[in-house]
Enzyme design. Structure first.
Site, PDB file in Angstrom:
ATOM      1  CE  LYS A  99      -4.180  -1.821   1.949  1.00 17.81           C
ATOM      2  NZ  LYS A  99      -5.285  -1.734   3.313  1.00 17.81           N
TER       3      LYS A  99
ATOM      4  CG  ASP B 276     -11.763  -0.869   5.451  1.00 10.27           C
ATOM      5  OD1 ASP B 276     -10.911  -1.117   6.629  1.00 10.27           O
ATOM      6  OD2 ASP B 276     -12.863  -1.161   5.758  1.00 10.27           O
TER       7      ASP B 276
END
Length: 206
Positions: A12, A72
């Site tokens: 990420k 998320d």
């Protein structure tokens, strides 16, 4: 400007760094949780992706005083009424066990015909600033579930997901796409790019 990504997920971090680089935001120093003083990570007990992203972003900016971005994300399967959804990372019971999560999802979908295997990756990214401002962006990547894993790139459910863009093309899973291809199409890439302009404004003012 310092920008905290409320995660220690190396993939990420690289994804966000690539997007910042593409936008020419050289003045932004991207930090991971391991780069700041440790704090108790919050319980992600929200009912939606946005809830959980806000929980993480608010915790980061509150504890560090640094502008914080959090996401998320997960996979929503039409046949399972949108599940695993916010439970994607712990679908099998063990948080972050990609293999177990994938195996359980495949087992649950084993007898579902191809025409009912629609799914989408969903990501909500939140940018929380020290002055209390928050900015939210959502990305959605439509596709279908495969019947077995394909590819070695990516993480999570990537090996099981064939993007809509690939269904009538080469038929590659999202785990077979290059990082650049995935950035251009993916749910998280969409959401992160939606925050780039605001990050640029904050960086210019700092």
């Amino acid at each position: 400007m310092k920008l905290l990504l409320a995660s220690n997920n190396a993939k990420k971090l690289k994804e966000l760094q690539r997007i910042l680089d593409q936008a020419g935001l050289d003045s932004v120093e991207l930090l991971a949780l391991r780069d700041v003083e440790a704090y108790d990570e919050p319980i992600e007990d929200g009912r939606t992706f946005a809830d959980n992203a806000q929980i993480k972003a608010r915790a980061g900016v509150t504890h560090t005083g640094i502008a914080t971005i959090a996401d998320d994300s997960g996979i929503a399967v039409e046949e399972l009424n949108g599940m695993p959804g916010v439970l994607s990372a712990r679908w099998s019971g063990a948080h972050g066990n990609d293999t177990a999560n994938n195996e359980l999802l495949l087992a649950q979908m084993e007898h579902v015909p191809d025409e009912r295997r629609n799914a989408a990756f969903v990501s909500v990214c939140v940018l929380a600033l020290p002055d209390g401002q928050e900015f939210v962006q959502e990305g959605r990547w439509e596709g279908q579930l495969l019947r077995g894993p394909k590819g070695e790139n990516g993480f999570g459910y990537d090996p099981l997901f064939i993007p809509a863009e690939e269904i009538d093309g080469q038929g590659r899973s999202s785990a077979e796409l290059s990082a650049e291809e995935k950035d251009a199409l993916s749910h998280r890439g969409q959401a992160l790019r939606g925050l780039v302009e605001k990050i640029a404004q904050v960086a210019a003012a700092s």
